[in-house]
Scaffold this active site. Structure first.
Site, short mmCIF file in Angstrom:
data_model
loop_
_atom_site.label_atom_id
_atom_site.label_comp_id
_atom_site.label_asym_id
_atom_site.label_seq_id
_atom_site.Cartn_x
_atom_site.Cartn_y
_atom_site.Cartn_z
N ASP A 256 0.72 -1.20 0.13
CA ASP A 256 -0.03 0.21 0.00
C ASP A 256 0.95 1.22 -0.02
O ASP A 256 2.15 1.08 0.26
CB ASP A 256 -0.88 0.07 1.04
CG ASP A 256 -2.21 0.82 0.83
OD1 ASP A 256 -2.09 1.70 0.00
OD2 ASP A 256 -3.14 0.68 1.81
C1 BGC Z 1 -4.97 3.31 -0.07
C2 BGC Z 1 -5.18 2.24 -1.04
C3 BGC Z 1 -4.88 3.03 -2.49
C4 BGC Z 1 -3.63 3.62 -2.71
C5 BGC Z 1 -3.32 4.28 -3.91
C6 BGC Z 1 -3.63 4.15 -0.03
O1 BGC Z 1 -3.76 5.15 0.74
O2 BGC Z 1 -4.86 2.76 1.09
O3 BGC Z 1 -6.23 1.67 -1.14
O4 BGC Z 1 -4.91 1.96 -3.65
O5 BGC Z 1 -3.59 4.52 -1.56
O6 BGC Z 1 -3.90 5.03 -4.27
#
Ligand code: BGC
Length: 702
Positions: A256
């Site tokens: 993530d």
């Molecule tokens: C979120 C993810 C997301 C990523 C990229 C993160 O803050 O938890 O779900 O895919 O950002 O956008």
């Protein structure tokens, strides 16, 4: 060194002249890897966005363009080009579908696959080759800020819906399933340690991930939180032992964003393949660790092969004629967004208004009314959900008021009152034939938690705002023909006002075409067929412990309907529940055999008849209960669902196939799945409510 020119979003030299077998893909990946230096291999393993400038860009316009990772111009190997979701493509101006929870309420895997197909086409048309929006974390508690991004509370339903999205998206680009695992709370996501038994992990929090892996998902995103003391992005148990070894996942794991990994060696040894979206702990730091012998180069090779194999696999996927600007927010996708919204709206209550023998209040017959009062600030809000990483920017949003105006002839007077002044709203309602209140949440009440500047996060309350509850009471006292349309990402507690109004709809965040869909349902252009993918409890006390600031929290076998069943708490609206303008009757439940072996399957059949006056679609559910199990088990668990179209007076027989391994529990002593011999209870019906279910029994023998 000569650089190869690459077209964004397309596969260049990786595109084969003819389809490659799995073995050939692997050989090609090994061949490409053999041409790479160690630095080039490590470059495959992290995001290409510059740390400082990238952070600024993200603040200004999040994921407007695809985020690249691991592009190699010397060899002509394109990078991963990340686009987020799940309610559509986050990049540029794309079609905004209803949020995932709404799509969960359709219980319609074919429809979800079509949504996936549209998302895949729009993402690829705009230069992406990777969709990061298959979010299937389990809804453990409705306060979870990102509840709207997932399909519901049940692992079986999550798995089927997630797998459908994967199928649709992967006709065009790679799909990434997230957040692995136990990411079911928001504000504390960067630090919370989820304490969980191996059994609860395997039975409740992981089966849906396995289902999507079995469907062929190319990628998995790890979660920010810890599980039993270890960050998910470093977790050898989750990433290597379970995902890669036990389940045979041959795709790659991405972190993530930003805080998804904390330490170079822990992450690479744990099984992380790509650090997103910047190079921070990998890159030079990882290179050094390999050079000085602290990290075995075989781990790097394994990660790089995983990445290359998927790139080569997807280089041969797609339908080139469908890609281009014309495909983004095209008429077909707008129509699909409206269809999904129509099928996601749940009719929770529909009774006669007043004491006379009228039919139920909905659908509203426009020929019988001359004045409607539309009330509530959300009636004119372009309210499509969270404004965090899942925010889609459609070119327009149809509000509920616009939708209602759109279906009614000009001879019907529509008044609007924002409801701030309760007396004036009630007065206006009193002079109308029908009052429609739109109430609920926005991205200010629930969403992704962004610490700087602080926004979104877990919900503060589970009911409507006190002001809206008072508004409903006052409006309904002036006009008994009052409908409440609720907007929100998961369950809402309605105890303070539920009995005061005859009709209630749950519309979730219904996407760019939501206003049209709400009007289609209210005025009977479409017969509602949505069913709740999460229980709506009567009280917060009936839910599992939740603390949005928790440093540590225990997740167990029970939440949602499993917990309410166990404690014998009646819900306000049960899991799987939703009314229709017609009625369905169930009869003749039967099995093709009453006994099966531990590796066998059984067919369960039931007749459904449409006993009302409207054509309708019915979601039928199969639950299993356990008679004298040797370990503690829930009262019942969902094991199947299906959707059937029925004209008035028609009867259809539907069939479920249940395999005995679906009855297994995870044995903590043997560390494996066990199917117990003995008697099982099978329930089929329109919701999880006991009085709705027909029952039969099945014996498992050896
Ligand atoms: C979120 C993810 C997301 C990523 C990229 C993160 O803050 O938890 O779900 O895919 O950002 O956008």
């Amino acid at each position: 060194m000569k650089k190869v020119k690459m077209v964004p979003g397309e596969w260049g030299i990786l595109k084969p002249s003819k389809p490659l077998s799995k073995r050939r893909i692997d050989e090609k990946a090994r061949d490409l890897m053999s041409q790479m230096s160690l630095a080039e291999k490590i470059h495959q393993m992290s995001g290409d966005i510059p740390l400082v400038l990238g952070t600024i860009e993200m603040q200004l316009a999040y994921n407007r363009r695809p985020y690249p990772a691991g592009e190699n111009t010397r060899l002509g190997i394109p990078g991963i080009r990340f686009s987020d979701g799940p309610r559509g493509v986050v990049m540029y101006n794309s079609t905004c579908f209803p949020v995932t929870m709404a799509r969960g309420a359709t219980w319609d895997t074919d429809l979800e696959e079509r949504v996936g197909d549209a998302i895949g086409v729009e993402a690829r048309s705009q230069g992406a080759n990777f969709f990061g929006g298959v979010c299937i974390n389990l809804l453990r508690h409705p306060a979870w800020g990102r509840a709207q991004e997932t399909y519901g509370e049940d692992p079986f339903q999550l798995g089927e819906m997630g797998a459908a999205l994967v199928r649709g998206v992967q006709r065009h680009i790679m799909a990434c399933v997230k957040h692995f695992a136990t990411n079911s709370m928001e504000n504390a996501r960067f630090k919370v340690d989820v304490r969980i038994s191996e059994r609860a992990l395997r039975e409740i929090y992981l089966p849906h991930f396995k289902r999507c892996i079995d469907e062929g998902a190319a990628s998995v995103m790890s979660a920010y939180n810890k599980v039993n003391g270890e960050y998910c992005g470093h977790s050898r148990h989750l990433l290597r032992d379970i995902l890669k070894n036990e389940w045979g996942f041959d795709g790659f794991v991405i972190s993530d964003f930003l805080l998804g990994i904390r330490k170079t060696i822990d992450a690479v040894e744990g099984g992380m393949d790509i650090e997103m979206p910047f190079t921070w702990h990998f890159g030079k730091k990882l290179y050094k660790q390999v050079k000085c012998g602290r990290v075995n180069e075989a781990l790097i090779d394994d990660a790089v092969l995983r990445i290359l194999r998927q790139k080569i696999r997807f280089a041969q996927t797609g339908e080139p004629d469908r890609y281009g600007k014309h495909a983004v927010v095209c008429d077909a996708h707008k129509k699909l967004a409206r269809e999904v919204a129509q099928k996601s709206i749940v009719l929770l209550k529909n009774e006669q208004a007043g004491k006379n023998r009228n039919p139920p209040l909905l659908p509203i017959d426009p020929l019988k009314i001359s004045k409607i009062a539309v009330i509530g600030r959300l009636a004119i809000a372009k309210n499509i959900g969270d404004s965090g990483s899942s925010m889609v920017r459609p070119p327009y949003v149809v509000t509920p008021l616009e939708g209602i105006r759109g279906v009614l002839e000009s001879n019907i007077k529509i008044t609007y009152n924002n409801g701030k002044n309760i007396q004036s709203a009630a007065k206006q309602a009193g002079t109308a034939d029908i009052a429609i209140i739109i109430a609920g949440y926005t991205h200010r009440h629930e969403g992704e938690y962004i610490p700087i500047p602080p926004k979104g996060g877990d919900r503060e309350f589970l009911s409507l705002r006190a002001h809206d509850e008072k508004l409903i009471g006052q409006v309904a006292s002036k006009n008994p023909k009052t409908v409440v349309v609720m907007i929100g990402g998961s369950a809402i507690i309605t105890e303070n006002w539920r009995r005061k109004v005859p009709s209630i709809l749950m519309a979730w965040y219904p996407g760019m075409e939501g206003g049209h869909a709400i009007a289609d349902i209210l005025f009977g252009k479409v017969n509602p067929s949505g069913k709740l993918p999460c229980v709506f409890p009567k009280s917060e006390k009936h839910l599992p412990f939740f603390d949005k600031k928790a440093k540590s929290i225990e997740y167990g076998l029970y939440h949602g309907y499993r917990l309410l069943d166990r404690n014998d708490h009646k819900p306000a609206f049960p899991f799987g529940f939703g009314l229709s303008y017609t009625t369905f009757e169930y009869a003749n439940i039967g099995l093709d055999k009453s006994e099966i072996g531990v590796d066998d399957e059984v067919r369960i059949r039931v007749d459904i008849t449409n006993t009302g006056n409207y054509t309708g679609e019915e979601v039928t559910q199969l639950y299993v209960g356990y008679e004298n199990p040797s370990v503690e088990r829930p009262v019942k668990e969902l094991k199947g669902f299906t959707k059937t179209w029925l004209n008035p007076a028609d009867t259809k027989q539907i069939e479920f196939v249940l395999t005995s391994d679906q009855l297994a529990y995870y044995c903590k002593d043997r560390l494996s799945w066990v199917v117990e011999q003995g008697l099982y209870r099978l329930f089929v019906g329109p919701s999880s409510r006991p009085e709705d279910l027909l029952e039969t029994q099945l014996r498992i023998t050896d």
